[in-house]
Design an enzyme around this catalytic site. Structure first.
Site, PDB file in Angstrom:
ATOM      1  N   CYS A 288       0.834  -1.214   0.000  1.00  0.00           N
ATOM      2  CA  CYS A 288       0.000   0.000   0.000  1.00  0.00           C
ATOM      3  C   CYS A 288       0.861   1.253   0.000  1.00  0.00           C
ATOM      4  O   CYS A 288       0.396   2.321  -0.364  1.00  0.00           O
ATOM      5  CB  CYS A 288      -0.936  -0.014   1.203  1.00  0.00           C
ATOM      6  SG  CYS A 288      -0.065   0.009   2.773  1.00  0.00           S
ATOM      7  N   GLU A 466      -2.032   2.465  13.845  1.00  0.00           N
ATOM      8  CA  GLU A 466      -1.533   1.323  14.625  1.00  0.00           C
ATOM      9  C   GLU A 466      -0.027   1.495  14.759  1.00  0.00           C
ATOM     10  O   GLU A 466       0.584   2.339  14.111  1.00  0.00           O
ATOM     11  CB  GLU A 466      -1.948   0.005  13.964  1.00  0.00           C
ATOM     12  CG  GLU A 466      -3.487  -0.154  13.961  1.00  0.00           C
ATOM     13  CD  GLU A 466      -3.994  -1.562  13.683  1.00  0.00           C
ATOM     14  OE1 GLU A 466      -3.286  -2.532  13.990  1.00  0.00           O
ATOM     15  OE2 GLU A 466      -5.116  -1.677  13.162  1.00  0.00           O
TER      16      GLU A 466
END
Ligand code: NAI
Ligand SMILES: O=C(O)/C=C/C=C(\O)C(=O)O
Length: 485
Positions: A288, A466
């Site tokens: 990504c 995260e």
């Protein structure tokens, strides 16, 4: 020879089902394993097993005990390194050299990192004056969120799966996790390792299957699941978010990107060409974070395009197990068709294909979903190929003149995941880092990770962060206790 069987792991038992699908090795196009799809009923059994585990000894476990378990899981991955490597390479077709330097070590590192973080995690304390002139003490406690649903993609299977399982367990949760239907191998091995490491039955449950109408949807729709963490396509994230709204359950999303590289004329030229080639073509462009938009300052534009195309042509595409292979195939026939469709669209949109643009000869020879690393020029900023995520080894190189223009071009995207800035002027680098609308900026490097840092994206690229305490916060229910002294 009988095929490898990838079964579900529910309540501490491996569970076969009568609905199986093939696991295809993308470098050969051949099925090498069979995957046992979990029904909605099996997902429900997993939720019940998880709940039971939370109410048992695991629910009262101390951070130190959980940290020790995570360390044993990391040791288990190290011990069975070759099996993890084989499963990762068979599932993805990525070069063994890449999986053995990135994916498998990072799987173990995720468990060690969160073991260390939960051992040392503290809370907040405030002394508060009260209306009667005395003092109250406020302090926080971390409690598990409960049953966490984990849904992960196929591009970095072990890395991304363990990136979520490790902190979820560190925080004392119970888990129902589904790897991508394309890459079930390492997650199944991990279930064995987690059991061998001594996790009580039901703490970690693994279900296989697809998204809509299958195990993915069943996890998301289950009212027994208290929070959902997902990495994958932005549209899937939006669907999951709508379903998680039922029950007002927390979500954490790492989604797509259309990442820019900004290359200034004062960059270290050789290092930058190598860096941009890596950020565009690593894992066949299926990360990504990969660069698909390369903006280059005009004085070095022509030279840079030629050098990047040369770097692309030098990549050795082929058998993932062969020494010297740099690039494997795309994940599936369907995904290759999607990338080929973008290659055709790019031409319609006016791209000049500087290199690549098709299927290499090795695809015929090995039978896999190989594709050529591709460099375009000439695409307009508002073309679909400059605005939509392709998720393949492609980029368009575009010239710019001023710093302001570079920032405006980088920010002209509905995505906001990552940007790499290449310049020897560090003041400029810091200035730009503050202005680019993304969650992650790399300056003169790319995909250099410290697991304590916040990881995630802006705009359509995600929700929440995260990594480090951000993971601990997502996977915990934080409780404040106020004591009047
Ligand atoms: N990390 C990233 O940014 C990734 C982006 N992609 C992009 O997404 C495109 C589609 O690839 P997919 O594998 O189909 O990605 P996806 O986002 O649909 O799938 C990722 C995971 O979500 C699950 N899933 C799908 N729909 C779901 C639903 N409605 N409810 C619950 N779970 C669901 C899948 O089974 C898989 O485990 C690719 O062509 C690529 O462009 C794909 C993988 C990773
Ligand atoms: O956590 C990392 O280091 C990498 C994350 C990559 C993704 O989230 C992705 O490719 O989807």
């Amino acid at each position: 020879m009988s095929k490898t069987q990838y079964r579900n792991f529910v309540g501490g038992q491996f569970v076969a089902t009568d609905r199986c699908f093939d696991d295809i090795n993308p470098s050969t196009g051949q099925a090498y394993a069979q995957v046992h799809e979990a029904s909605a009923e099996l997902v429900d059994q997993a939720a019940d097993a998880a709940h039971k585990a939370l109410k048992g000894e695991w629910g009262n476990s101390r951070p130190e005990q959980r940290a020790a378990l995570l360390d044993r899981i990391a040791d288990g991955i190290d011990r069975r390194f070759d099996e993890f490597l084989a499963a990762e390479v068979n599932d993805t077709g990525k070069p063994a050299a890449l999986a053995s330097s990135l994916d498998v070590p990072r799987g173990a590192a995720n468990f060690r990192a969160f073991a260390s973080m939960i051992r040392t995690a503290g809370g907040e304390v405030f002394e508060t004056p009260t209306p009667d002139g005395s003092i109250a003490l406020n302090y926080t406690m971390r409690r598990p969120l409960g049953t966490v649903g984990i849904i992960s993609p196929w591009n970095l299977p072990l890395l991304l799966f363990s990136w979520k399982v490790a902190p979820a367990l560190a925080c004392g949760n119970v888990v129902i996790a589904k790897p991508s239907e394309e890459t079930p191998g390492t997650a199944t091995l991990l279930a064995e390792v987690i059991a061998e490491a001594g996790a009580p039955d039901g703490v970690f449950n693994l279900v296989h299957g697809f998204g809509p109408g299958s195990a993915g949807e069943a996890i998301v729709k289950s009212s027994k699941v208290n929070g959902i963490t997902f990495t994958g396509e932005s549209g899937t994230g939006a669907t999951i978010m709508r379903q998680a709204a039922e029950g007002v359950r927390p979500v954490s999303f790492e989604l797509g990107g259309k990442n820019a590289a900004l290359v200034f004329a004062d960059c270290d030229f050789e290092e930058t060409v190598a860096g941009v080639a890596r950020s565009t073509f690593l894992n066949t462009g299926q990360v990504c974070l990969c660069t698909e938009r390369v903006y280059v300052q005009r004085p070095i534009y022509e030279k840079f395009v030629a050098a990047l195309a040369e770097a692309a042509r030098k990549l050795r595409i082929g058998d993932p197990w062969a020494q010297g292979t740099d690039m494997g195939p795309l994940i599936s026939k369907g995904h290759r068709q999607k990338v080929l469709d973008y290659m055709a669209l790019a031409k319609q949109e006016g791209a000049e294909v500087v290199t690549g643009g098709g299927i290499p000869a090795v695809a015929e020879e090995l039978g896999g979903w190989f594709i050529e690393p591709t460099v375009w020029t000439g695409l307009a900023q508002n073309s679909r190929c400059m605005q939509e995520e392709v998720f393949g080894p492609v980029c368009n190189v575009f010239p710019f003149d001023t710093e302001e223009e570079a920032v405006a071009l980088a920010n002209d995207s509905k995505y906001g995941l990552a940007c790499a800035i290449w310049t020897s002027n560090l003041k400029r680098g810091h200035r730009l880092a503050a202005q680019i609308e993304v969650g992650l900026v790399w300056l003169n490097t790319w995909f250099l990770r410290d697991l304590r840092t916040p990881f995630g994206g802006a705009k359509l690229s995600g929700l929440g962060r995260e990594g480090g305490h951000h993971s601990l916060d997502f996977y915990s229910e934080l409780k404040n206790v106020c004591v009047k002294l």
